[in-house]
Design a protein around this motif. Sequence first.
Motif: not given
Length: 259
Positions: A195-200, A162-163, A177-184
């Motif tokens: 479960t995120i409704p976007s093209k990430w 997640a961000r 466990e957690t992890m920052q959602l990657p930007t790359g």
Amino acid sequence: MTTIDGNWLFIGTDRRISECSRIMKEQGFNVLHYEGNNYSDQLAVILDELSPTHIVFPILQMEGTIPVDKINKKTILYPGMATNDWLAAFHEAGITIRPYLKEVEFVWENALLTAEGFLLEYYQTSKRRISGEHFHIAGFGKVGKMTAAVLSSLGASVTILARSPDQLGEAAASGYETMQLPTGTVDVKGILVNTIPSKWLDVGADSTLRIYDLASAPGCLRDNAPDEYYTIHLGLPGKHFPADAAKALSEALLRMNSR
């Protein structure tokens, strides 16, 4: 059986809609179900003859729209997914609108059914057990939380991507466990449940990451991402548990109607 005042019109081919109309009819409501997802001459006749006081629209936005002059100003509308443009004419006419996909208890119920439906999809496609497996879940909203809870209860290890610092903090406090959602490019192994409704999501050309997408359109893959190991799974409550999903919807409609 007590007859309850008001005429309910259910619109849609989704089994959840037809099952919900049946449930409410058995409870004494005056109900009619239109088996269609679009405005038509047949629907126009139904509106004239029934004069519904409540109209329940399809889960997905219907094709076309009902002319405002076909709806009594005192009628209550219950849309599923609908854009602001589609709803604009009803708002301008002062018609009451109560979107059932924003009813909090229903959304949580739907999230749990989605999580359980994912289990069936996973078992059918992977032919593998869940206990001992490692799942990455992108997003920690309602569906993400329910999916994480169901998987961990069956012995899986779960990492939340997640961000939002709030979501990451809540996930960590819940024992994940957690992890920052990657930007790359995402560089993880194993299984990812989106479960995120976007093209990430970008994955490498040689990635073997297995991706199950539970979010609504447009899906999580960016245009240049390979999709060999990607499947999208929409409408899982209606697909696997139509009776339970319909019961949850009927209860949500009654709660909204009673407030």
